[in-house]
Design a protein around this motif. Structure first.
Motif, short mmCIF file in Angstrom:
data_model
loop_
_atom_site.label_atom_id
_atom_site.label_comp_id
_atom_site.label_asym_id
_atom_site.label_seq_id
_atom_site.Cartn_x
_atom_site.Cartn_y
_atom_site.Cartn_z
N LEU A 31 0.82 -1.21 0.00
CA LEU A 31 0.00 0.00 0.00
C LEU A 31 0.85 1.26 0.00
O LEU A 31 0.33 2.36 0.10
N GLN A 32 2.15 1.11 -0.11
CA GLN A 32 3.03 2.27 -0.21
C GLN A 32 2.93 2.88 -1.59
O GLN A 32 2.45 2.26 -2.54
N GLY A 33 3.42 4.11 -1.70
CA GLY A 33 3.40 4.78 -3.00
C GLY A 33 4.36 4.13 -3.98
O GLY A 33 5.24 3.35 -3.61
N LEU A 34 4.16 4.45 -5.23
CA LEU A 34 5.06 3.98 -6.28
C LEU A 34 6.35 4.80 -6.26
O LEU A 34 6.37 5.95 -5.81
N SER A 35 7.41 4.21 -6.76
CA SER A 35 8.68 4.93 -6.88
C SER A 35 9.41 4.40 -8.11
O SER A 35 9.21 3.26 -8.53
N LEU A 111 -2.46 5.75 -15.22
CA LEU A 111 -1.30 5.56 -14.36
C LEU A 111 -0.08 5.15 -15.16
O LEU A 111 1.06 5.57 -14.86
N SER A 112 -0.28 4.35 -16.19
CA SER A 112 0.84 3.96 -17.06
C SER A 112 1.43 5.18 -17.75
O SER A 112 2.65 5.32 -17.87
N ALA A 113 0.54 6.08 -18.19
CA ALA A 113 1.02 7.31 -18.84
C ALA A 113 1.78 8.19 -17.85
O ALA A 113 2.78 8.82 -18.21
N GLN A 114 1.32 8.22 -16.61
CA GLN A 114 1.99 9.04 -15.59
C GLN A 114 3.41 8.55 -15.29
O GLN A 114 4.31 9.34 -15.10
N MET A 352 7.66 -12.50 -2.67
CA MET A 352 7.36 -11.98 -4.00
C MET A 352 7.42 -10.46 -4.00
O MET A 352 7.26 -9.83 -2.94
N PRO A 353 7.64 -9.83 -5.13
CA PRO A 353 7.67 -8.36 -5.19
C PRO A 353 6.37 -7.77 -4.66
O PRO A 353 5.28 -8.33 -4.86
N ALA A 354 6.48 -6.62 -3.99
CA ALA A 354 5.32 -6.00 -3.33
C ALA A 354 4.48 -5.22 -4.32
O ALA A 354 4.46 -3.98 -4.32
N VAL A 355 3.76 -5.95 -5.18
CA VAL A 355 2.87 -5.28 -6.13
C VAL A 355 1.95 -4.34 -5.38
O VAL A 355 1.42 -4.66 -4.31
N ARG A 356 1.75 -3.14 -5.91
CA ARG A 356 0.89 -2.16 -5.26
C ARG A 356 -0.57 -2.50 -5.52
O ARG A 356 -0.95 -2.82 -6.65
N MET A 357 -1.36 -2.38 -4.47
CA MET A 357 -2.78 -2.72 -4.51
C MET A 357 -3.59 -1.43 -4.48
O MET A 357 -3.75 -0.81 -3.43
N HIS A 358 -4.07 -1.03 -5.63
CA HIS A 358 -4.70 0.27 -5.79
C HIS A 358 -6.22 0.14 -5.89
O HIS A 358 -6.74 -0.52 -6.80
N LEU A 359 -6.93 0.76 -4.96
CA LEU A 359 -8.39 0.79 -4.99
C LEU A 359 -8.84 1.75 -6.08
O LEU A 359 -8.55 2.95 -6.02
N ARG A 360 -9.51 1.21 -7.07
CA ARG A 360 -9.87 2.02 -8.24
C ARG A 360 -10.74 3.21 -7.88
O ARG A 360 -11.48 3.20 -6.89
N THR A 512 -4.67 13.80 -14.31
CA THR A 512 -4.48 15.06 -13.59
C THR A 512 -4.56 14.88 -12.09
O THR A 512 -3.78 15.49 -11.34
N HIS A 513 -5.47 14.05 -11.62
CA HIS A 513 -5.80 14.05 -10.18
C HIS A 513 -5.23 12.87 -9.40
O HIS A 513 -5.19 12.93 -8.16
N LEU A 514 -4.81 11.80 -10.05
CA LEU A 514 -4.22 10.69 -9.31
C LEU A 514 -2.77 10.98 -8.96
O LEU A 514 -1.99 11.45 -9.80
N ASP A 515 -2.40 10.70 -7.74
CA ASP A 515 -1.01 10.87 -7.30
C ASP A 515 -0.67 9.71 -6.37
O ASP A 515 -1.12 9.67 -5.23
N LEU A 516 0.12 8.78 -6.87
CA LEU A 516 0.45 7.58 -6.10
C LEU A 516 1.89 7.60 -5.59
O LEU A 516 2.47 6.56 -5.31
N HIS A 517 2.46 8.79 -5.42
CA HIS A 517 3.82 8.87 -4.91
C HIS A 517 3.90 8.51 -3.43
O HIS A 517 4.88 7.89 -2.99
N ASP A 518 2.91 8.90 -2.65
CA ASP A 518 2.99 8.75 -1.20
C ASP A 518 2.08 7.67 -0.64
O ASP A 518 1.95 7.52 0.58
N GLY A 519 1.39 6.93 -1.46
CA GLY A 519 0.49 5.90 -0.97
C GLY A 519 -0.47 5.48 -2.06
O GLY A 519 -0.27 5.80 -3.24
N MET A 520 -1.51 4.78 -1.66
CA MET A 520 -2.54 4.32 -2.59
C MET A 520 -3.88 4.99 -2.25
O MET A 520 -4.80 4.35 -1.73
N PRO A 521 -4.00 6.30 -2.47
CA PRO A 521 -5.23 7.00 -2.07
C PRO A 521 -6.43 6.56 -2.89
O PRO A 521 -6.29 6.12 -4.03
N PHE A 522 -7.60 6.68 -2.28
CA PHE A 522 -8.86 6.36 -2.95
C PHE A 522 -9.50 7.65 -3.44
O PHE A 522 -9.55 8.66 -2.73
#
Length: 533
Positions: A31-35, A111-114, A352-360, A512-522
């Motif tokens: 649930l950590q942000g992406l890096s 998110l892929s584009a970001q 296993m790698p810590a795949v991020r679990m993002h609530l859509r 524009t509005h998604l930011d997953l640097h610091d976590g997995m916000p809803f």
């Protein structure tokens, strides 16, 4: 249309999974942000032979229909050593499924584009649940107050194997009812161009998504080459039942809940002839699928010689995905996310790698009329999720209407009657019947008074019901809460309401509005008409 984020704090949306994320799993790396470092490490740890196999399978699966220009570009970059994937998935629901399927597809695209950079591209993948065998869940599409259904003739089939011909009568019925409507005609044409004779529901879904989401690659993971990539996973489950042993129900039972999946010692199905049969572990290295019994050695031999006949169940499917893709993120709804949270102890045990679990993101689409009505209701400060009965009672109290549960006249008369006639024991039944008649009449009178108040509020009620009919389909007919629009509407509803499918505007808003640097916000957002504020 315009993308407007909303506060979800006072809403019922995803409360359970949000509570689990914030209280029990808050420290999880999943649930950590992406890096950039995480994405680069995931790419570096992905085997070259797996990358080659996945690219080859995707190219073969698109051979009949051809790749869009964007898909071709995506496939080329997926072949690069530094590329990673972001993924979502769903069942092969007729007509593409409800709107939340489309929103999560565009969310992984956004998110892929970001997160892509030239040296480390990010490819968005839609995982088609081709081996799911719950035909009842995928065989319907509702529109215009009518339910159109594929015949229930393929029970037990892996849905990706069902022939497209089974859907043609459904499309013909929709065309008969709605083909004259301009925007609808275009979507019906897409359906007809997707469900082709001689092909399957997997082929049809791939074709539909190419029309609606041309940058996203659809993967059918039932291919034998992909099953072979996960041979260690199948062997581990057969020999050690690791998923079963890794389970920790405490996060759910501590809340008085049941975990989303009741995990059994076997997490596998046998897939033969298009039919899917649960494999049960009998103990003592013995297994059974239907009437077929086999020893562990025979099942392990299948891993080597017939891997395509092994199919993961709902809780193992995400692990299979992580075994064959260089995946860094999975985007899913609240129900899916509970499955993924349940997997965290397993992922940790297997390192296993810590795949991020993002609530859509949860999205609501506002037709112009409904938005105007909502604006008209602004002075009343309604909660968006208020039910019809809740608003009815609030507005009746506001006008001083009598409470339907009270009977002051009857209560007053009862005291007088008992004082005057209670001393006559042989009149007890007559007095009781008399009071009951008075009670019934007062109940009717109070309801007439309440209806009189509602008639005075007619204009606001018309506005409110207009909003509920589009934003919570089924609520007006049932008088209940209805269902959230994104779970009921399909691409047909968007075309009917807006004359087009505004998916690009949705994706731009997500970028524009998604930011997953610091976590997995809803995120909860409204798609408003251009005139909306």
């Amino acid at each position: 249309m315009k993308f407007h984020p909303q506060s979800h704090e006072e809403t019922p949306i995803a409360r359970r999974v949000l509570a689990l994320r914030e209280e029990v799993f808050s420290g999880s790396p999943h649930l950590q942000g992406l890096s950039d470092a995480f994405l680069e490490a995931r790419a570096a740890g992905y085997p070259a032979e797996a990358r080659t196999a996945v690219v080859a399978v995707l190219r073969d699966q698109y051979a009949a229909q051809g790749l869009t220009e964007h898909q071709e570009a995506q496939l080329r970059v997926l072949a690069q050593p530094g590329a990673v994937t972001m993924t979502c998935g769903h069942q092969l629901v007729l007509g593409g499924g409800p709107l939340y399927v489309h929103s999560k597809i565009r969310e992984v695209a956004a998110l892929s584009a970001q997160w892509k950079v030239p040296a480390r591209p990010v490819v968005s993948i839609f995982w088609m649940a081709t081996e799911d065998h719950d035909v009842e869940e995928i065989r319907h599409i509702s529109f215009g107050g009518k339910r159109y259904s594929m015949p229930l003739a393929y029970e037990g089939w892996a849905t990706g194997c069902i022939p497209s011909e089974a859907v043609l009568p459904v499309i013909a019925a929709i065309e008969k009812d709605w083909g004259a409507h301009g925007a609808m005609a275009e979507q019906i044409h897409i359906l007809k161009a997707s469900y082709l004779p001689g092909e399957t529901l997997a082929d049809a879904t791939r074709r539909m998504m190419a029309h609606w989401h041309p940058t996203v690659l659809c993967l059918d993971a039932s291919d034998a080459r992909l099953k072979a990539l996960a041979s260690d996973l199948w062997k581990d489950e057969i020999q050690h039942q690791r998923m079963f042993l890794a389970q920790n129900d405490a996060p759910w039972t501590a809340q008085g809940w049941k975990p989303p999946v009741d995990v059994k010692p076997s997490t596998l199905f046998l897939l033969e002839g298009g039919r899917r049969t649960r494999l049960d572990y009998l103990g003592s290295r013995k297994w059974q699928a239907g009437s077929l019994q086999m020893e562990e050695d025979a099942l392990l031999a299948r891993v080597e010689t017939q891997p395509v006949t092994l199919s993961p169940n709902a809780i193992l499917r995400p692990v299979y995905q992580e075994c064959i893709l260089p995946n860094v993120l999975y985007a899913g709804g609240a129900g899916e996310m509970e499955y993924w949270l349940q997997l965290i102890p397993y992922f940790q045990q297997r390192q296993m790698p810590a795949v991020r679990m993002h609530l859509r993101t949860s999205l609501e689409w506002w037709p112009s009329k409904s938005w105007r009505m909502w604006q008209k209701l602004a002075p009343h400060k309604l909660s968006y999720h208020s039910t019809i009965s809740e608003v009815r009672e609030a507005w009746l109290r506001e006008e001083g209407a009598p409470d339907s549960g009270e009977q002051p006249v009857t209560d007053s008369i009862r005291a007088l009657v008992e004082k005057e006639y209670g001393k006559y024991s042989d009149l007890e039944r007559s007095v009781d019947a008399w009071l009951k008649r008075i009670s019934r009449e007062e109940g009717r009178m109070r309801e007439r008074a309440r209806r009189a108040v509602l008639r005075m509020q007619r204009e606001r009620w018309e506005a409110f019901l207009a909003v509920k009919s589009t934003q919570f389909p089924g609520s007006v007919e049932s008088g209940g809460a209805g269902t959230m629009q994104e779970r009921t509407w399909t691409a047909l509803d968007l075309a009917y309401q807006f004359g087009q499918l505004p998916f690009d505007a949705m994706e731009e808003g997500l970028i524009t509005h998604l930011d997953l640097h610091d976590g997995m916000p809803f995120l909860w957002a409204w798609m408003l008409p251009e005139s909306g504020e």
